[in-house]
Design a protein around this motif. Sequence first.
Motif, PDB file in Angstrom:
ATOM      1  N   HIS A  27       3.167  -0.682 -11.550  1.00  0.00           N
ATOM      2  CA  HIS A  27       1.865  -0.131 -11.187  1.00  0.00           C
ATOM      3  C   HIS A  27       0.890  -1.275 -10.912  1.00  0.00           C
ATOM      4  N   SER A  28      -0.035  -1.061 -10.026  1.00  0.00           N
ATOM      5  CA  SER A  28      -1.050  -2.068  -9.736  1.00  0.00           C
ATOM      6  C   SER A  28      -1.882  -2.385 -10.982  1.00  0.00           C
ATOM      7  N   VAL A  51       8.036  -4.110 -30.068  1.00  0.00           N
ATOM      8  CA  VAL A  51       8.939  -3.621 -29.029  1.00  0.00           C
ATOM      9  C   VAL A  51       9.222  -2.160 -29.364  1.00  0.00           C
ATOM     10  N   HIS A  52       9.484  -1.377 -28.351  1.00  0.00           N
ATOM     11  CA  HIS A  52       9.721   0.046 -28.640  1.00  0.00           C
ATOM     12  C   HIS A  52      10.692   0.629 -27.631  1.00  0.00           C
ATOM     13  N   CYS A  53      11.195   1.784 -27.978  1.00  0.00           N
ATOM     14  CA  CYS A  53      12.134   2.508 -27.127  1.00  0.00           C
ATOM     15  C   CYS A  53      11.349   3.484 -26.253  1.00  0.00           C
ATOM     16  N   PRO A  54      11.473   3.388 -24.907  1.00  0.00           N
ATOM     17  CA  PRO A  54      10.747   4.324 -24.042  1.00  0.00           C
ATOM     18  C   PRO A  54      11.319   5.735 -24.065  1.00  0.00           C
ATOM     19  N   THR A  55      12.539   5.884 -24.590  1.00  0.00           N
ATOM     20  CA  THR A  55      13.181   7.199 -24.637  1.00  0.00           C
ATOM     21  C   THR A  55      12.724   8.000 -25.846  1.00  0.00           C
ATOM     22  N   CYS A  56      12.609   7.319 -26.983  1.00  0.00           N
ATOM     23  CA  CYS A  56      12.175   7.993 -28.213  1.00  0.00           C
ATOM     24  C   CYS A  56      11.210   7.086 -28.963  1.00  0.00           C
ATOM     25  N   TYR A  57      10.488   7.618 -29.895  1.00  0.00           N
ATOM     26  CA  TYR A  57       9.489   6.833 -30.625  1.00  0.00           C
ATOM     27  C   TYR A  57      10.196   5.946 -31.652  1.00  0.00           C
ATOM     28  N   PHE A  58      10.265   4.644 -31.379  1.00  0.00           N
ATOM     29  CA  PHE A  58      10.888   3.724 -32.317  1.00  0.00           C
ATOM     30  C   PHE A  58      10.300   2.319 -32.138  1.00  0.00           C
ATOM     31  N   LEU A 111       0.816  -1.217   0.000  1.00  0.00           N
ATOM     32  CA  LEU A 111       0.000   0.000   0.000  1.00  0.00           C
ATOM     33  C   LEU A 111       0.841   1.256   0.000  1.00  0.00           C
ATOM     34  N   CYS A 112       2.149   1.076   0.164  1.00  0.00           N
ATOM     35  CA  CYS A 112       3.029   2.246   0.231  1.00  0.00           C
ATOM     36  C   CYS A 112       4.389   1.907  -0.367  1.00  0.00           C
ATOM     37  N   ILE A 113       4.651   2.433  -1.555  1.00  0.00           N
ATOM     38  CA  ILE A 113       5.961   2.237  -2.180  1.00  0.00           C
ATOM     39  C   ILE A 113       7.014   2.975  -1.349  1.00  0.00           C
ATOM     40  N   PRO A 114       8.043   2.272  -0.874  1.00  0.00           N
ATOM     41  CA  PRO A 114       9.015   2.926   0.016  1.00  0.00           C
ATOM     42  C   PRO A 114       9.833   4.028  -0.646  1.00  0.00           C
ATOM     43  N   ASP A 115      10.256   3.806  -1.875  1.00  0.00           N
ATOM     44  CA  ASP A 115      11.064   4.804  -2.583  1.00  0.00           C
ATOM     45  C   ASP A 115      10.249   5.390  -3.733  1.00  0.00           C
ATOM     46  N   GLY A 116      10.330   6.685  -3.891  1.00  0.00           N
ATOM     47  CA  GLY A 116       9.524   7.339  -4.905  1.00  0.00           C
ATOM     48  C   GLY A 116      10.202   7.478  -6.249  1.00  0.00           C
ATOM     49  N   ASN A 117       9.406   7.944  -7.231  1.00  0.00           N
ATOM     50  CA  ASN A 117       9.883   8.239  -8.582  1.00  0.00           C
ATOM     51  C   ASN A 117      10.525   7.015  -9.255  1.00  0.00           C
ATOM     52  N   LEU A 118       9.934   5.839  -9.039  1.00  0.00           N
ATOM     53  CA  LEU A 118      10.415   4.622  -9.686  1.00  0.00           C
ATOM     54  C   LEU A 118       9.633   4.383 -10.973  1.00  0.00           C
ATOM     55  N   ILE A 119      10.295   3.825 -11.952  1.00  0.00           N
ATOM     56  CA  ILE A 119       9.653   3.572 -13.240  1.00  0.00           C
ATOM     57  C   ILE A 119       9.072   2.170 -13.252  1.00  0.00           C
ATOM     58  N   CYS A 120       7.821   2.059 -13.644  1.00  0.00           N
ATOM     59  CA  CYS A 120       7.155   0.761 -13.758  1.00  0.00           C
ATOM     60  C   CYS A 120       7.876  -0.087 -14.790  1.00  0.00           C
ATOM     61  N   LYS A 121       8.228  -1.321 -14.432  1.00  0.00           N
ATOM     62  CA  LYS A 121       8.980  -2.200 -15.320  1.00  0.00           C
ATOM     63  C   LYS A 121       8.108  -2.805 -16.419  1.00  0.00           C
ATOM     64  N   ILE A 122       6.797  -2.574 -16.346  1.00  0.00           N
ATOM     65  CA  ILE A 122       5.896  -3.127 -17.362  1.00  0.00           C
ATOM     66  C   ILE A 122       5.574  -2.094 -18.433  1.00  0.00           C
ATOM     67  N   CYS A 123       5.056  -0.927 -18.032  1.00  0.00           N
ATOM     68  CA  CYS A 123       4.687   0.085 -19.023  1.00  0.00           C
ATOM     69  C   CYS A 123       5.874   0.958 -19.438  1.00  0.00           C
ATOM     70  N   ARG A 124       6.903   1.036 -18.591  1.00  0.00           N
ATOM     71  CA  ARG A 124       8.108   1.833 -18.882  1.00  0.00           C
ATOM     72  C   ARG A 124       7.785   3.298 -19.168  1.00  0.00           C
ATOM     73  N   ASN A 125       6.704   3.777 -18.600  1.00  0.00           N
ATOM     74  CA  ASN A 125       6.261   5.153 -18.846  1.00  0.00           C
ATOM     75  C   ASN A 125       6.985   6.101 -17.884  1.00  0.00           C
ATOM     76  N   PHE A 142       2.591  -4.354 -24.111  1.00  0.00           N
ATOM     77  CA  PHE A 142       1.330  -4.629 -24.799  1.00  0.00           C
ATOM     78  C   PHE A 142       0.551  -3.339 -24.997  1.00  0.00           C
ATOM     79  N   SER A 143      -0.095  -3.233 -26.163  1.00  0.00           N
ATOM     80  CA  SER A 143      -0.898  -2.048 -26.452  1.00  0.00           C
ATOM     81  C   SER A 143      -2.017  -2.421 -27.416  1.00  0.00           C
ATOM     82  N   ASN A 144      -3.157  -1.758 -27.272  1.00  0.00           N
ATOM     83  CA  ASN A 144      -4.254  -1.918 -28.232  1.00  0.00           C
ATOM     84  C   ASN A 144      -4.092  -0.984 -29.430  1.00  0.00           C
TER      85      ASN A 144
END
Length: 403
Positions: free
Chosen positions: A75-76, A265-272, A37-51, A247-249
Amino acid sequence: MHSLAMLVDLSSRRRECIFLPKVIKITRHSHYLSHTLCIPDGNLICKICRNHRIKLKPGYGGYTCIDNSCDYVAHSVCATLKEVWDGRDHHIEEHEEDSNSEADLAALVDINGKSMRHFSHDHDLLVSDVERGEKEDGYVCQACILPIEFGRFLACKQCDFALHEACGSLPRKMENSLHPHSLILQIDMMNIEEGFFTCSVCLRESCGFMYQCSQKDCGFQMDVICASFADPLNHIAHPPHLLFYTFSNFEYSCMGCDQRSKNVVHCPTCYFPLDFKCVTLPRLVKYKHDVHPLTLYCDKSNTRFENLSWCEICEEKINVEMLYYICHDCITTLHIGCMIGKYPYLKPSHRIKVDGLTIQITTNSSVSRSICHTCHRICQDKLVFMISGKDVVVRDFADINIV
């Protein structure tokens, strides 16, 4: 009314969070994930969506790895998507039972360091190496149906059965990030009425080994090339950054072939984005008219080979911003389709069934090439399809339906 609707929506979301499973297992990660219910460290990137824009904030809930030395977080919502999670609540004790059962499913057994035994074949397989010239050319891997042209492979002492070492080493049961359920390796196409299958990931037809979903009500099936995909990966088409599967629709336009696809597959840094037909292409191939291996390549800057990019086979211009094959020593260039064919995973001399018709897959390498029944032109592809009982030759699956 607007405020009331917002309160109802917020209440619904809270109820969803209350009933989130405590412990889950996803195929994208080797450990179990526990809800907090409480992520101990903040500003972490979700390993699934990579957003990078929607990070896990301190004080908010999410899923973390049960291994304290592992920094996997999600993310939940992302962790419980039906494309990611199998919908089951788990217990930590299951991990040891799963590990023991998978140990009994080794596909390849070492006999004496030089010979192997694979569960798909009755004879011993000799460990060989193409570079050392231990075997003659001409072998085709029975798992992926691609020619064996580089590196180590396994060859039968008594027949022409052969496997790439990487294909032979694939497990009989696996978890793969491309599907939420465990997958089981199927080796015999004779058990499939059609004699071939279409990969649910790259959408290509194959006569090779198949990974099938362990859930009876799930129709997911995958060829061994896609099953070998490791997330994330480096790719020649986008060397600056790693590419991740998400995964994306939404349909993306692939930067390697310009075709649209949801499975990328895509690059989370740039559109590729790259679709799996391009991701799984062989990095090196052999061309009979060049002494050097050809490399998968693209030139997004469109500067180096712009005036030299003509395909040696079809003699048509190559778009150097898309993927193609090139010999950097001789500047030999070839289209992907001209080099490996439209159906690289279908087995020559193999009979299949399409829409009730029996089809013979035949190599198109004779001096007098076949005339396509549909377009009435000489077939240029590596394979053609002969329809039994009709004496008809077509070059595309789509053409079979209109004969």
